[in-house]
Design an enzyme around this catalytic site. Structure first.
Site, PDB file in Angstrom:
ATOM      1  N   ASN A   1      -6.386  -3.025   1.739  1.00  0.00           N
ATOM      2  CA  ASN A   1      -6.338  -4.366   1.437  1.00  0.00           C
ATOM      3  C   ASN A   1      -8.423  -4.815   1.515  1.00  0.00           C
ATOM      4  OD1 ASN A   1      -3.202  -4.926   1.679  1.00  0.00           O
ATOM      5  ND2 ASN A   1      -3.465  -4.608   3.307  1.00  0.00           N
TER       6      ASN A   1
ATOM      7  N   ARG B   1       0.944  -1.308  -0.223  1.00  0.00           N
ATOM      8  CA  ARG B   1      -0.284   0.101   0.397  1.00  0.00           C
ATOM      9  C   ARG B   1       0.518   1.260   0.119  1.00  0.00           C
ATOM     10  NH1 ARG B   1      -4.235  -0.708   4.669  1.00  0.00           N
ATOM     11  NH2 ARG B   1      -2.315  -1.542   5.712  1.00  0.00           N
TER      12      ARG B   1
END
Ligand SMILES: [Fe+3]
Ligand SMILES: [Mg+2]
Ligand SMILES: [Zn+2]
Ligand SMILES: [Zn+2]
Lengths: 757, 330
Positions: free
Chosen positions: A48, A30
């Site tokens: 996620n 990320r």
């Protein structure tokens, strides 16, 4: 540049939704997406979710984003697929990392990874707050699998739960620009785990020839100086380990190069983030001869935890040449390795002069993985730390199956969708501690995968403890014959569907007819299989005793070759040989085996290489170590009715007085030629070119590489085990994959009969 | 021995053999059954079929096994065996002389034990329908006083005592069957254990939880059976288990684990800790228990594992095999 501007002017603003699958959680994906999007001036978000990573990006360069992701992904990420969906532009400023929409924040736990170069740099930088710290880590490295108890993967579920982050660590953790953004095990000397002893004292103990038990990532190691014969001898005595080889740890790849002649593939493997033990060719006289007596290759690994690095730093200070340590799993009496502090005090006190622990718990044990390069490609001998819980993509979907493996070198396997998760090496299920470990591995794996298996798969052996365990799971149990499982493991990892010819070249497995199998030609097609051929049977006098004492197989092979009278000449004055010979001469019937492993034992015994083994596989390994240039003995083998026999070869080895290396060359060469001919004939009869090679004998590099080459020369396509060990450590994968075929087929036929009715 | 034709004469011939060998008042009475009176209390009854190959082996034959085995099954309840029955299934063509040998040794075994065979039956079957001769015996006995031995009675902490060296019978039979020759002759331990049991009961009956004769499957099967029935585990010590050197050597040669090998004259007793010394001392004072040894203890274990401490410090699980010992090493 002008072109780029022109294109971006020409490019309209687009918004894309990317679904990224693979090992993309808990690896810094990320923040990586965040930094990349900012660099490319894209707006949107990343998060996620249960399926992986979801990204939306908007801007003129949006369509270049997927390629950039693939090219620049963080070191521990593995992208299996990126699905792209075009959306209407939504505008918006900036790019952010969002909390998960629903469900679990991370559904995938990564494997443990060796200390990255950045962390190592900080560890040696006096101005860094991680200077000299034994537990430095970041998103690109450090423990994961071994410290995580359950999903979701966040600090509260790991053994770091008891270490609240200090302000500095919390700031790193929260900063997307930082390498430690959302690194769950992040810690520093102010807030993190501590070592029980000053590292200088540990190094001093090793330098003076002592044995140190050191808590590592997946368990304790026993360490001593790899150049000190007395220390190694002491370790062997205390560990009750006669001749079994030890692994050696060095600080970096330069040290490894100094110790061994490395190929490029071996170097890459050694330096990989999984950091396995790799069997390599040692340079003469660099290490004690007691490390791997009688073997041509030595297991070497690089320091993979920050603690190892500190130890090597301390050792280097007092040493004139680069330090090398014997580093063997602390598993007294062949039981599973010790991972718990109290247990270490209890079980290692009699072995180690110093027990060094720390206060970060090992949530689940994992041995060091052991690998070698065969035919230019890495292959497993033992699969554990650094690889578990990475799945094997078996190509097809199906119900969740838990396979319990075999009783020796046990691993278990759980399927989830098209992924099969092989557990870490559990060991031999002959002691209560191993059974406990297996149970721990089962519940841990199911917990971190968040699956409830619907079926169990196991071996056919009526007395395997693993079978009892499968039966106790309260699931429908699908038994899979041992060698079918060996071959199915190979077809599963290579995603081969349809008809495949399998050569299971193995020690022993309970055959479908109740006899001992181990050199099998199997035709596999989905859920169907049959035994297309086997090696000519040899008597197996004394069952498992024969596997421990190759001389028995030597006598047995002479009996099978019709020259039992040679036995007393080969081993004059040996009362066991005399007794066994007399027994055969009186016509006593002995169970037989078609095992190739036992044929190796026989050859090693007949050529004087090894009469009695002190560890499993010793005779075959020592025999392999002698082979240099395999040669074929003309008419050394015979094929008839699908049966391959090596009686002429055995007779030749028994009669010709040649030195052991020449015998090993002849044996390997003839074996390869015979097996290749046999497989070619079987493949012709069956109408396939695909040959799956499996079973413990495929760990023999000379045999595996030679056979693969020989099959290719015959226009056939050999497939070798790569993602799971060729030996029984890979059985669970094959059981799971094959059982799923059986189950899916049964469902299909139930469905069919319903539609018919 | 022929089947069918001349049946009557043959039947009488066979009966004559057994009557002569077992001779006692009950058989002489010539009834199809035998009547007897028993003292009041709890009675035990057992029955067992005997098939063994070869029929004759060093230290005994199928007949002595049939007598000792059934007596021992009664004795394992702590009971005093009283009477036996015997029934024979004989393959056509079986030599009469062998039948006589078997009958005679059964007769003397029962006389020595003081447990008469008071009723019986014989059948001759066609060739191939039996392997020489099969024998089935049943027996009854009386349990003294308040003794109540049960399979589920073992408790953590209890002592495990074996009455003598293990594996003798199985190895004797196997060496004979496989035509093996060892330096020292290995002889079956076949024996009736009720005398030994009586001394144990007298010395510490209230402390004995249960007893078993570790026949087929050896002490491994017996201990596993008790463990699962009592829901406990056992820790035993390899070095404490009595094992004759020649039996150990034969097992090593044959690749057998002596723990899995059959015994026909040994017992395993699980005894409460308080009574272990007294019972052990009483056993050692009896000729059949001279080598009695404490080999381990019951432990709390939900897995019901039988674990053995090995000479090099580890502990392995002692298995309960489904049949013969199959190879496992891959
Ligand atoms: Fe195998
Ligand atoms: Mg019985
Ligand atoms: Zn790092
Ligand atoms: Zn901190």
């Amino acid at each position: 540049m002008a072109g780029a501007i022109a294109r971006s002017v020409a490019n309209p603003v687009r918004r894309l939704r990317l679904r990224v699958r693979g090992a993309v959680q808990g690896v810094g994906f990320r923040p990586f997406a965040y930094r990349l999007a900012r660099r490319m001036r894209l707006s949107g978000f990343v998060l996620n979710d249960g399926a992986g990573v979801l990204i939306e990006i908007e801007g003129p360069d949006a369509d270049r984003f997927p390629d950039m992701i693939r090219n620049e992904a963080p070191p521990l990420a593995r992208i299996d697929s990126i699905d792209v969906l075009e959306l209407d532009p939504a505008g918006g400023e900036g790019f952010d990392i969002r909390e998960s929409l629903v469900g679990r924040s991370a559904t995938r736990i990564g494997a443990d990874a060796a200390t990255c170069s950045e962390c190592r740099r900080e560890q040696t930088d006096p101005s860094s707050r991680f200077f000299g710290y034994a537990f430095v880590n970041c998103t690109h490295c450090g423990p994961r699998f071994t410290i995580t108890r359950a999903l979701p993967y966040d600090r509260a579920q790991t053994s770091m739960a008891s270490f609240p982050m200090c302000a500095a660590c919390a700031a790193d953790y929260a900063d997307p620009e930082n390498r430690r953004f959302h690194a769950e095990p992040v810690a520093c000397p102010d807030c993190g785990p501590r070592l029980s002893h000053p590292i200088a004292g540990v190094a001093a103990k090793i330098a003076e020839g002592g044995i140190v038990a050191l808590k590592g990532i997946g368990g304790f190691h026993l360490l001593c100086d790899a150049r000190n014969d007395a220390a190694i001898d002491l370790l062997r005595t205390r560990k009750a380990r006669d001749r079994k080889p030890f692994a050696v740890m060095v600080r970096d790849i330069d040290a490894a190069r100094a110790l061994a002649r490395l190929t490029e593939a071996e170097e890459a493997l050694l330096a990989s983030s999984a950091s396995p033990i790799v069997l390599v060719e040692p340079r003469a006289h660099e290490l004690s001869g007691l490390i791997a007596p009688g073997l041509a290759r030595t297991g070497i690994m690089l320091a993979y935890s920050p603690l190892h690095h500190l130890l090597f730093d301390a050792l280097a200070e007092s040493s004139h040449c680069f330090p090398a340590l014997v580093a063997t799993s602390a598993n007294p009496g062949g039981q599973p390795l010790v991972a718990d502090n109290a247990e270490a005090e209890r079980r290692l006190a009699a072995i180690a002069d110093l027990i060094v622990t720390h206060d970060r718990d090992i949530a689940v044990r994992a041995d060091d993985s052991v690998m070698q390069v065969i035919d230019g490609v890495p292959a497993f001998i033992r699969r554990a730390r650094g690889f578990v819980p990475e799945p094997v993509d078996i190509g097809t979907d199906g119900p969740s199956v838990i396979a319990v493996g075999a009783d020796l070198k046990n691993t278990i396997c759980v399927t989830r969708g098209r992924e099969a998760f092989l557990s870490q090496h559990v060991g031999d299920l002959d002691n209560a501690e191993a059974i406990r470990f297996q149970r721990e591995a089962v519940s841990h794996l199911c917990s971190i995968l968040d699956v409830k298996p619907e079926f169990a798969a196991c071996d056919l052996h009526p007395d395997f403890r693993s079978v009892r365990i499968a039966e106790s799971l309260n699931l429908a149990v699908v038994p899979v014959q041992h060698h079918v499982a060996h071959i199915a493991a190979v077809t599963a990892e290579h995603q081969l569907s349809g008809l495949v010819l399998g050569l299971a070249l193995d020690g022993h497995g309970f055959g479908a007819d109740g006899t001992s199998w181990g050199g099998e030609m199997l035709a596999l097609d989905g859920h169907r299989w049959h035994r297309a051929g086997s090696l000519a049977p040899l008597p197996l006098p004394g069952g498992d005793r024969a596997a421990r004492e190759p001389w028995r197989m030597g006598v047995a092979a002479l009996q099978a070759a019709g020259c039992i009278a040679l036995a007393p000449q080969l081993w004059p004055g040996d009362s066991g040989v005399a007794q066994l010979t007399a027994m055969f001469e009186r016509g006593t019937q002995v169970p037989v085996t078609s095992s190739l492993g036992r044929l190796f034992d026989a050859a090693a015994a007949i050529t004087g290489v090894r009469r009695v083994q002190s560890y499993e596989g010793q005779a075959a390994m020592e025999f392999e170590a002698l082979a240099r240039n395999p040669r074929v003995l003309q008419s050394g083998f015979a094929i008839s009715g699908g049966r391959l026999g090596f009686h002429p070869l055995i007779l030749h080895l028994a009669l010709q007085d040649q030195d052991a290396p020449a015998a090993a060359d002849l044996f390997h060469g003839t074996l390869i030629e015979g097996l290749a001919e046999w497989a070619a004939e079987g493949a012709r009869n069956l109408g396939t070119r695909r040959i799956a090679l499996g079973g413990g004998c495929m760990m023999n590099r000379v045999l595996a590489a030679g056979l693969a080459r020989s099959l290719r020369e015959r226009g056939l396509d050999p497939y070798l085990p790569r993602l799971a060990p060729a030996n029984d450590g890979g059985i669970a994968l094959g059981q799971a994959a094959f059982a799923r075929q059986v189950i899916v087929n049964e469902y299909a036929s139930v469905e069919e009969s319903r539609t018919c009715a | 021995l022929s089947h069918g034709a001349g049946g009557r004469a043959m039947g009488q011939l066979i009966e004559g053999i057994f009557h002569k060998a077992f001779d006692n008042d009950w058989l002489r009475a010539g009834n199809d059954q035998s009547a007897f009176s028993v003292p009041g209390g709890r009675m035990v009854m057992t029955t067992d079929g005997y098939v063994v190959s070869p029929l004759f082996f060093p230290g005994g034959n199928i007949g002595t096994l049939a007598v000792h085995g059934t007596i021992n099954d009664i004795a394992m309840a702590g009971a005093v065996p009283l009477y036996l029955s015997a029934s024979f299934i004989i393959e056509e063509g079986f030599p009469l002389i062998d039948l006589e040998r078997i009958a005679e040794s059964m007769g003397s075994a029962s006389r020595e034990a003081g447990v008469p065979i008071i009723t019986g039956d014989t059948k001759v079957v066609e060739r191939g329908k039996a392997d020489g001769v099969f024998i089935s015996t049943a027996g009854v006995g009386m349990v003294p006083g308040s003794l109540d031995l049960r399979a589920d009675a073992a408790r953590p902490g209890d002592a495990v005592i074996v009455s003598g060296s293990i594996g003798d019978h199985g190895v004797a039979v196997m060496s004979k069957r496989e035509n093996l020759e060892f330096d020292t002759a290995i002889v079956s331990d076949s024996a009736a254990l009720h005398g030994l049991v009586a001394t144990m009961v007298a010395a510490g009956g209230q402390h004995i939880r249960l007893m078993r004769d570790p026949t087929r499957g050896g002490i491994a099967a017996t201990l596993n059976e008790i463990a699962s029935q009592s829901k406990i585990g056992f820790h035993i010590d390899e070095e404490a288990i009595p094992l004759k050197p020649e039996v150990a050597a034969a097992c090593e040669f044959l690749g057998l684990d002596p723990l899995n090998v059959a015994n026909e004259g040994k017992l395993v007793a699980v005894v409460a800790p308080d009574g272990a010394d007294a019972v052990l001392a009483a056993m050692r004072a009896h000729p059949l228990g001279a080598e009695a040894t404490l080999i381990g203890h019951a432990v709390a274990d939900e897995n019901c594992f039988v674990q053995m401490a090995t000479s090099f410090g580890g502990g392995r699980i002692v298995d309960w095999l489904s049949g013969e010992q199959l190879p496992r090493i891959c």
